[in-house]
Design an enzyme around this catalytic site. Sequence first.
Site, PDB file in Angstrom:
ATOM      1  CB  SER A  66      66.590  64.993  29.595  1.00 39.36           C
ATOM      2  OG  SER A  66      66.758  66.007  28.318  1.00 39.36           O
ATOM      3  CG  HIS A  74      71.001  64.124  29.671  1.00 44.19           C
ATOM      4  ND1 HIS A  74      71.855  63.417  29.516  1.00 44.19           N
ATOM      5  CD2 HIS A  74      70.088  64.435  28.649  1.00 44.19           C
ATOM      6  CE1 HIS A  74      72.073  62.919  28.195  1.00 44.19           C
ATOM      7  NE2 HIS A  74      71.064  63.656  27.649  1.00 44.19           N
ATOM      8  CG  ASP A 122      69.227  66.106  25.627  1.00 40.88           C
ATOM      9  OD1 ASP A 122      69.893  65.014  25.233  1.00 40.88           O
ATOM     10  OD2 ASP A 122      68.311  65.916  26.308  1.00 40.88           O
ATOM     11  CG  MET A 167      69.327  68.146  19.934  1.00 44.33           C
ATOM     12  SD  MET A 167      67.579  67.462  19.856  1.00 44.33           S
ATOM     13  CE  MET A 167      67.286  66.374  21.432  1.00 44.33           C
ATOM     14  CG  HIS A 207      73.108  63.369  24.516  1.00 41.47           C
ATOM     15  ND1 HIS A 207      72.000  62.872  24.639  1.00 41.47           N
ATOM     16  CD2 HIS A 207      73.963  62.737  23.730  1.00 41.47           C
ATOM     17  CE1 HIS A 207      71.977  62.005  23.198  1.00 41.47           C
ATOM     18  NE2 HIS A 207      73.029  62.081  22.911  1.00 41.47           N
ATOM     19  CG  MET A 218      72.045  64.012  20.250  1.00 43.67           C
ATOM     20  SD  MET A 218      70.455  64.232  21.030  1.00 43.67           S
ATOM     21  CE  MET A 218      70.645  65.302  22.288  1.00 43.67           C
ATOM     22  CG  MET A 260      71.307  57.478  21.793  1.00 41.79           C
ATOM     23  SD  MET A 260      70.930  58.644  22.963  1.00 41.79           S
ATOM     24  CE  MET A 260      69.293  59.132  22.720  1.00 41.79           C
ATOM     25  N   GLY A 294      66.787  63.084  19.130  1.00 42.48           N
ATOM     26  CA  GLY A 294      66.279  64.237  18.349  1.00 42.48           C
ATOM     27  C   GLY A 294      65.042  64.903  19.176  1.00 42.48           C
ATOM     28  CG  ASP A 350      69.347  60.282  26.590  1.00 45.90           C
ATOM     29  OD1 ASP A 350      67.961  60.543  26.900  1.00 45.90           O
ATOM     30  OD2 ASP A 350      70.006  60.946  25.982  1.00 45.90           O
TER      31      ASP A 350
HETATM   32  C1  DX5 Z   1      66.601  62.565  23.003  1.00 45.99           C
HETATM   33  C2  DX5 Z   1      67.586  63.168  24.112  1.00 45.99           C
HETATM   34  C3  DX5 Z   1      66.976  62.734  25.605  1.00 45.99           C
HETATM   35  C4  DX5 Z   1      65.518  63.149  25.706  1.00 45.99           C
HETATM   36  C5  DX5 Z   1      64.888  62.115  26.418  1.00 45.99           C
HETATM   37  O1  DX5 Z   1      67.173  62.837  21.804  1.00 45.99           O
HETATM   38  O2  DX5 Z   1      68.708  62.758  24.098  1.00 45.99           O
HETATM   39  O3  DX5 Z   1      68.124  63.075  26.471  1.00 45.99           O
HETATM   40  O4  DX5 Z   1      65.506  64.454  26.382  1.00 45.99           O
HETATM   41  O5  DX5 Z   1      63.621  62.466  26.798  1.00 45.99           O
HETATM   42  P1  DX5 Z   1      62.443  61.159  27.432  1.00 45.99           P
HETATM   43  O6  DX5 Z   1      63.125  60.969  28.664  1.00 45.99           O
HETATM   44  O7  DX5 Z   1      61.548  62.035  27.456  1.00 45.99           O
HETATM   45  O8  DX5 Z   1      62.600  60.376  26.400  1.00 45.99           O
HETATM   46 ZN    ZN Z   2      70.106  63.123  25.747  1.00 41.68          ZN
END
Ligand code: DX5
Ligand code: ZN
Length: 218
Positions: A6, A29, A31, A33, A62, A64, A133, A138, A171
């Site tokens: 990620s 990956h 993210d 948001m 991903h 969110m 998850m 977040g 994740d």
């Molecule tokens: C959290 C994200 C993850 C995050 C994971 O909402 O969806 O993808 O980057 O980070 P780590 O591996 O540090 O928990």
């Molecule tokens: Zn993610």
Amino acid sequence: MQISPSILSADFANLERELQRVRNADWAHIDVMDGHFVPNLTLGLPVVEALSKVTPIPLDCHLMIDDPDRWAPMYAEAGGASVTFHIEAARDPRRIASDLRGAGARAGMAVKPGTAFAPYTDLLPDLDMVLVMTVEPGFGGQSFMADQMPKVREVREAVRRHGGEIWVQVDGGVSADTIEQCAEAGADVFVAGSAVYGAEDAAAAVDELRALADRHTH
Ligand code: DX5
Ligand code: ZN
């Protein structure tokens, strides 16, 4: 067994270089948001589009975000090879999945820790991946929720019964300490942010995680 680092834990001022650091991974990956579905705000379509032009590995987006019915297909068009929407935000998940496939992407559905998977089993024919998850979405760097492992098992069982090639992704808090229990429970795609980008040698961390996951076959 596939590893998807990620970039949330990467250096946002140098994303091209950060993608190159993990070119031995299977996916990158991303993210997305929106500050509504989750309290945090990261990046959106223009950045995904720009990254898709320079990335050495396919993008695993991903989302969110609210209103994936409207936005998810655009992430496929922007270059996401896999696009995952959250079921909690979706109005017509079947339609989203079919739009994603129509745009040439793999279609993923994510469930938050408090969301049960069972009510959505019927969606499996429309999906290429289910994301369980293992933290509240977040933020990166949160602690792994081992209490989600029964859900991973349940999804893997449902996928096995259904047949076909549907991946099970985890994740959140995935590291050398936690990846084996995920693999053992039935996950086959592992997202890791801080465990990869927090390591001195990110590529070596990817290889180490994959080797640990490979100890468990389904
Ligand atoms: C959290 C994200 C993850 C995050 C994971 O909402 O969806 O993808 O980057 O980070 P780590 O591996 O540090 O928990
Ligand atoms: Zn993610």
